[in-house]
Motif scaffolding. Sequence first.
Motif, PDB file in Angstrom:
ATOM      1  N   SER A 173       4.588   7.359 -13.638  1.00 38.12           N
ATOM      2  CA  SER A 173       5.763   7.037 -12.830  1.00 38.12           C
ATOM      3  C   SER A 173       6.422   5.786 -13.407  1.00 38.12           C
ATOM      4  CB  SER A 173       5.337   6.791 -11.381  1.00 38.12           C
ATOM      5  OG  SER A 173       6.428   6.487 -10.573  1.00 38.12           O
ATOM      6  N   PHE A 174       7.747   5.842 -13.594  1.00 36.41           N
ATOM      7  CA  PHE A 174       8.499   4.694 -14.100  1.00 36.41           C
ATOM      8  C   PHE A 174       8.811   3.719 -12.976  1.00 36.41           C
ATOM      9  CE2 PHE A 174       9.812   7.499 -17.619  1.00 36.41           C
ATOM     10  CZ  PHE A 174       9.700   6.619 -18.682  1.00 36.41           C
ATOM     11  N   SER A 175       8.884   2.426 -13.332  1.00 37.17           N
ATOM     12  CA  SER A 175       9.448   1.451 -12.407  1.00 37.17           C
ATOM     13  C   SER A 175      10.951   1.700 -12.360  1.00 37.17           C
ATOM     14  CB  SER A 175       9.145   0.024 -12.865  1.00 37.17           C
ATOM     15  OG  SER A 175       9.698  -0.230 -14.141  1.00 37.17           O
ATOM     16  N   ASN A 176      11.596   1.223 -11.316  1.00 42.08           N
ATOM     17  CA  ASN A 176      13.036   1.449 -11.162  1.00 42.08           C
ATOM     18  C   ASN A 176      13.848   0.777 -12.251  1.00 42.08           C
ATOM     19  OD1 ASN A 176      13.202   3.032  -8.584  1.00 42.08           O
ATOM     20  ND2 ASN A 176      11.919   1.323  -7.950  1.00 42.08           N
TER      21      ASN A 176
ATOM     22  N   VAL B 198       2.998  -1.224  -6.145  1.00 37.44           N
ATOM     23  CA  VAL B 198       2.687   0.145  -6.537  1.00 37.44           C
ATOM     24  C   VAL B 198       1.858   0.754  -5.414  1.00 37.44           C
ATOM     25  CG1 VAL B 198       1.381   1.603  -8.137  1.00 37.44           C
ATOM     26  CG2 VAL B 198       2.754  -0.294  -9.017  1.00 37.44           C
ATOM     27  N   TYR B 199       2.335   1.877  -4.884  1.00 34.94           N
ATOM     28  CA  TYR B 199       1.583   2.641  -3.898  1.00 34.94           C
ATOM     29  C   TYR B 199       0.801   3.713  -4.640  1.00 34.94           C
ATOM     30  CZ  TYR B 199       4.575   0.497  -0.387  1.00 34.94           C
ATOM     31  OH  TYR B 199       5.226  -0.402   0.408  1.00 34.94           O
ATOM     32  N   PHE B 200      -0.377   4.045  -4.114  1.00 32.72           N
ATOM     33  CA  PHE B 200      -1.212   5.068  -4.731  1.00 32.72           C
ATOM     34  C   PHE B 200      -2.158   5.606  -3.668  1.00 32.72           C
ATOM     35  CE2 PHE B 200      -3.255   0.987  -5.230  1.00 32.72           C
ATOM     36  CZ  PHE B 200      -4.599   1.227  -4.955  1.00 32.72           C
TER      37      PHE B 200
ATOM     38  N   PHE C 246       6.121   3.398  -7.659  1.00 32.34           N
ATOM     39  CA  PHE C 246       6.645   2.057  -7.433  1.00 32.34           C
ATOM     40  C   PHE C 246       7.437   1.962  -6.136  1.00 32.34           C
ATOM     41  CE2 PHE C 246       5.847   1.501 -11.941  1.00 32.34           C
ATOM     42  CZ  PHE C 246       5.493   0.168 -12.024  1.00 32.34           C
ATOM     43  N   HIS C 247       7.329   0.819  -5.489  1.00 28.66           N
ATOM     44  CA  HIS C 247       8.227   0.428  -4.406  1.00 28.66           C
ATOM     45  C   HIS C 247       9.576   0.156  -5.071  1.00 28.66           C
ATOM     46  CE1 HIS C 247      10.131  -2.340  -1.541  1.00 28.66           C
ATOM     47  NE2 HIS C 247       9.359  -1.800  -0.618  1.00 28.66           N
ATOM     48  N   PRO C 248      10.703   0.306  -4.366  1.00 34.00           N
ATOM     49  CA  PRO C 248      12.012   0.070  -4.995  1.00 34.00           C
ATOM     50  C   PRO C 248      12.188  -1.322  -5.623  1.00 34.00           C
ATOM     51  CG  PRO C 248      12.307   1.205  -2.927  1.00 34.00           C
ATOM     52  CD  PRO C 248      10.847   0.855  -3.019  1.00 34.00           C
TER      53      PRO C 248
END
Length: 186
Positions: free
Chosen positions: A21-24, A78-80, A71-73
Amino acid sequence: LIGDEVKVLPADQNQFAAIPSFSNDEQYLVYPSWEYNDGLFTNPIITLYNILSGESFYLTQDLEETWRPVFHPNDSLVYFIGKEEDKNFSIKCINIYTQFEGTILTTDYNIWDPCVSCDGSEIAFAGYKNDNWDLFIYNIDAKDLKRLTDTNGNEWDPSFNRNADKIIFAGSFGLNNGIYTLKLHN
């Protein structure tokens, strides 16, 4: 990852990775990784990769099975999902700068496929309840959990639209497998 460059992560042949998953801001990539040592696989741990520097480090430890990082916005959290031995998967988060880790939601059923709304206030996820995958939504600040679906089919992989008033998800309903939309009532 940058331009036409293709890079294999992780570089170690005894290490494996999945579900990135990419960061924003697209500076980081987060993914679960695990190793194969002495004929056994280790628990997957959440790994943070800095795309610009090429450096990576572990956000979690090999104490529990961890998957599905997002990622959170604001890109600092980071949620998992994490699963301690003999327990169900829970939603957890970790601050990538302070390494502070906490549990967001624990239920009496397994949680999978967390997705964070664009404003960071809600998490949608698939929950395996009553031998079936259904969708749920959790308001982080209000600590309010709502079931979104209750069908004989299976629903998973939710994703919020930009306005967080709809969720798109995968579903399997007998012979009707596909992508579906669910309008949220806020």
